[in-house]
Motif scaffolding. Structure first.
Motif, mmCIF file in Angstrom:
data_model
loop_
_atom_site.group_PDB
_atom_site.id
_atom_site.type_symbol
_atom_site.label_atom_id
_atom_site.label_comp_id
_atom_site.label_asym_id
_atom_site.label_seq_id
_atom_site.Cartn_x
_atom_site.Cartn_y
_atom_site.Cartn_z
ATOM 1 N N HIS A 5 0.951 -1.147 -0.035
ATOM 2 C CA HIS A 5 0.091 -0.109 -0.068
ATOM 3 C C HIS A 5 0.890 1.263 -0.052
ATOM 4 C CE1 HIS A 5 -4.128 -1.667 1.065
ATOM 5 N NE2 HIS A 5 -3.256 -2.674 1.023
ATOM 6 N N VAL A 6 0.368 2.151 -0.836
ATOM 7 C CA VAL A 6 1.037 3.350 -0.774
ATOM 8 C C VAL A 6 0.163 4.536 -0.487
ATOM 9 C CG1 VAL A 6 2.487 5.132 -2.268
ATOM 10 C CG2 VAL A 6 2.567 2.676 -2.708
ATOM 11 N N ILE A 7 0.316 5.283 0.453
ATOM 12 C CA ILE A 7 -0.306 6.301 0.981
ATOM 13 C C ILE A 7 0.301 7.867 0.725
ATOM 14 C CG2 ILE A 7 -1.512 7.347 3.051
ATOM 15 C CD1 ILE A 7 -1.003 4.851 4.488
ATOM 16 N N PHE A 8 -0.586 8.704 0.092
ATOM 17 C CA PHE A 8 -0.111 9.921 -0.339
ATOM 18 C C PHE A 8 -0.669 11.175 0.717
ATOM 19 C CE2 PHE A 8 0.849 7.742 -4.054
ATOM 20 C CZ PHE A 8 1.824 8.482 -4.689
ATOM 21 N N ASP A 9 0.234 12.166 0.977
ATOM 22 C CA ASP A 9 -0.380 13.351 1.430
ATOM 23 C C ASP A 9 -1.163 14.123 0.148
ATOM 24 O OD1 ASP A 9 -0.896 15.763 3.236
ATOM 25 O OD2 ASP A 9 1.119 16.516 2.157
ATOM 26 N N PHE A 10 -1.809 15.070 0.451
ATOM 27 C CA PHE A 10 -2.519 15.756 -0.563
ATOM 28 C C PHE A 10 -1.982 16.833 -0.923
ATOM 29 C CE2 PHE A 10 -6.268 18.153 -2.012
ATOM 30 C CZ PHE A 10 -6.573 17.328 -3.058
ATOM 31 N N ASP A 11 -2.033 18.026 -0.047
ATOM 32 C CA ASP A 11 -1.597 19.289 -0.363
ATOM 33 C C ASP A 11 -0.122 19.301 -0.493
ATOM 34 O OD1 ASP A 11 -4.090 21.100 -0.510
ATOM 35 O OD2 ASP A 11 -4.524 20.228 1.311
ATOM 36 N N GLY A 12 0.754 19.715 -1.479
ATOM 37 C CA GLY A 12 2.023 19.859 -1.491
ATOM 38 C C GLY A 12 2.606 18.929 -1.760
ATOM 39 N N THR A 13 2.037 17.760 -2.012
ATOM 40 C CA THR A 13 2.436 16.241 -2.537
ATOM 41 C C THR A 13 2.030 16.090 -3.800
ATOM 42 O OG1 THR A 13 2.914 15.531 0.008
ATOM 43 C CG2 THR A 13 2.756 13.799 -1.982
ATOM 44 N N LEU A 14 0.586 15.644 -3.797
ATOM 45 C CA LEU A 14 -0.170 15.359 -5.002
ATOM 46 C C LEU A 14 -0.412 16.645 -5.669
ATOM 47 C CD1 LEU A 14 -2.537 12.605 -3.885
ATOM 48 C CD2 LEU A 14 -0.623 12.394 -5.525
ATOM 49 N N VAL A 15 -0.912 17.595 -4.852
ATOM 50 C CA VAL A 15 -1.537 18.984 -5.484
ATOM 51 C C VAL A 15 -0.549 20.339 -5.151
ATOM 52 C CG1 VAL A 15 -3.586 20.189 -5.426
ATOM 53 C CG2 VAL A 15 -3.858 17.759 -5.355
ATOM 54 N N ASP A 16 -0.784 20.788 -6.351
ATOM 55 C CA ASP A 16 0.105 22.268 -5.911
ATOM 56 C C ASP A 16 -1.210 23.334 -5.650
ATOM 57 O OD1 ASP A 16 1.471 24.445 -6.338
ATOM 58 O OD2 ASP A 16 1.889 24.397 -8.367
ATOM 59 N N GLU A 77 -14.017 26.773 -2.836
ATOM 60 C CA GLU A 77 -14.556 27.463 -3.784
ATOM 61 C C GLU A 77 -13.302 27.772 -4.873
ATOM 62 O OE1 GLU A 77 -15.380 31.070 -1.353
ATOM 63 O OE2 GLU A 77 -17.165 30.068 -0.817
ATOM 64 N N SER A 78 -12.105 27.478 -4.637
ATOM 65 C CA SER A 78 -10.997 27.590 -5.525
ATOM 66 C C SER A 78 -10.402 26.340 -6.125
ATOM 67 C CB SER A 78 -9.946 28.390 -4.679
ATOM 68 O OG SER A 78 -10.350 29.504 -4.443
ATOM 69 N N LEU A 79 -11.374 25.196 -5.899
ATOM 70 C CA LEU A 79 -10.756 23.886 -6.243
ATOM 71 C C LEU A 79 -10.517 23.853 -7.855
ATOM 72 C CD1 LEU A 79 -13.031 21.261 -4.695
ATOM 73 C CD2 LEU A 79 -10.712 21.695 -4.513
ATOM 74 N N HIS A 80 -11.278 24.622 -8.651
ATOM 75 C CA HIS A 80 -10.803 24.841 -10.294
ATOM 76 C C HIS A 80 -9.644 25.218 -10.471
ATOM 77 C CE1 HIS A 80 -12.230 28.889 -8.804
ATOM 78 N NE2 HIS A 80 -11.717 29.315 -10.115
ATOM 79 N N GLN A 81 -8.802 26.322 -9.321
ATOM 80 C CA GLN A 81 -7.581 26.504 -9.743
ATOM 81 C C GLN A 81 -6.323 25.488 -9.427
ATOM 82 O OE1 GLN A 81 -6.791 30.229 -7.325
ATOM 83 N NE2 GLN A 81 -8.894 31.022 -8.021
ATOM 84 N N LEU A 82 -6.791 24.235 -8.828
ATOM 85 C CA LEU A 82 -5.794 23.531 -8.388
ATOM 86 C C LEU A 82 -5.524 22.510 -9.518
ATOM 87 C CD1 LEU A 82 -7.185 22.478 -4.855
ATOM 88 C CD2 LEU A 82 -5.434 24.304 -5.381
ATOM 89 N N ARG A 83 -4.218 22.066 -9.470
ATOM 90 C CA ARG A 83 -3.680 21.034 -10.362
ATOM 91 C C ARG A 83 -2.727 20.039 -9.803
ATOM 92 N NH1 ARG A 83 -6.837 23.573 -12.753
ATOM 93 N NH2 ARG A 83 -6.860 24.688 -14.396
ATOM 94 N N LEU A 84 -2.828 18.945 -10.379
ATOM 95 C CA LEU A 84 -1.940 17.945 -9.849
ATOM 96 C C LEU A 84 -0.497 18.434 -10.297
ATOM 97 C CD1 LEU A 84 -3.767 14.611 -10.950
ATOM 98 C CD2 LEU A 84 -2.920 15.049 -8.709
ATOM 99 N N PHE A 85 0.392 18.001 -9.347
ATOM 100 C CA PHE A 85 1.965 18.150 -9.784
ATOM 101 C C PHE A 85 2.179 17.371 -11.172
ATOM 102 C CE2 PHE A 85 2.431 19.448 -5.345
ATOM 103 C CZ PHE A 85 3.249 20.912 -5.525
ATOM 104 N N ASP A 86 3.159 18.201 -12.049
ATOM 105 C CA ASP A 86 3.632 17.299 -13.247
ATOM 106 C C ASP A 86 3.953 16.103 -12.977
ATOM 107 O OD1 ASP A 86 2.778 19.499 -14.829
ATOM 108 O OD2 ASP A 86 4.766 20.436 -14.893
ATOM 109 N N GLY A 87 3.382 15.088 -13.457
ATOM 110 C CA GLY A 87 3.995 13.509 -13.194
ATOM 111 C C GLY A 87 3.257 12.961 -12.413
#
Length: 207
Positions: A5-16, A77-87
């Motif tokens: 199992h691989v567990i990810f943090d969200f902010d700053g890890t998966l998402v910019d 309210e700003s979810l539309h501005q979020l992006r996954l980090f490249d890759g």
């Protein structure tokens, strides 16, 4: 044992999400007697401990129950501005193809994360666990291990902050610290994370 199992943090890890979080924070700052975060302060803040950052922005844990729901709402309210980090999307897909179970453990709200995953068509994440406690990740990790009947050696966590490293040490699981998130190398090097990743491809190589 091998990693299952691989567990990810969200902010700053998966998402910019740094810009969104700073904007949301600053929207609340004056009303709640908090200090606004200026962009020129970011490199310095990344080198500080969580306690030092909280002091810098005049934030106390006692304010968390009041601030957190409002911060989550502004973030949503700003979810539309979020992006996954490249890759990162490719990394998630490759882990899935190789048979790893992937989940998220975060201090963001579960609703925000689920909405983001659906919006961005990320379908490989099997579980999302969240805690409103800034320092509560070790309890969620322990819960995850128990529910899935996993030995700590069968799980690895991917995160970007000091508190991620500390939570993993408490729970006895390995961590890959990523260098593109909220904490700089100066902030985490004394904690000695098990592995360091400079790119998403490094995550795959390490696992």
């Amino acid at each position: 044992m091998v990693i299952k199992h691989v567990i990810f943090d969200f902010d700053g890890t998966l998402v910019d999400s740094l810009e969104v979080l700073i904007s949301s924070w600053n929207s609340l700052a004056k009303k709640h007697n908090l200090k606004e975060i200026k962009h020129h302060e970011i490199p310095i803040l990344k080198q500080l401990s969580l306690k030092q950052r909280m002091k810098h922005v005049n934030f106390s844990m006692f304010k968390l129950p009041i601030i957190a729901p409002k911060l989550y709402k502004l973030y949503q309210e700003s979810l539309h501005q979020l992006r996954l980090f490249d890759g990162m999307k490719s990394t998630l897909q490759q882990l899935d193809r190789k048979g790893y179970k992937t989940s998220i453990i975060s201090s963001n709200s579960r609703d925000n994360i689920i909405r983001f995953l659906k919006r961005n068509k990320v379908t490989t994440i099997e579980r999302v666990l969240c805690s409103s406690s800034i320092l509560g990740k070790d309890k969620l990790i322990d819960k995850y291990l128990s529910e899935h009947k996993l030995h700590p050696s069968e799980v690895i966590y991917i995160g970007d902050e000091q508190r991620d490293i500390l939570a993993c040490k408490k729970s006895g699981i390995k961590i890959i610290w990523v260098g593109w998130g909220y904490d700089s190398i100066e902030a985490i090097e004394k904690l000695k994370p098990d592995f360091q990743a400079k790119t998403p491809d490094d995550i795959l190589a390490i696992i």
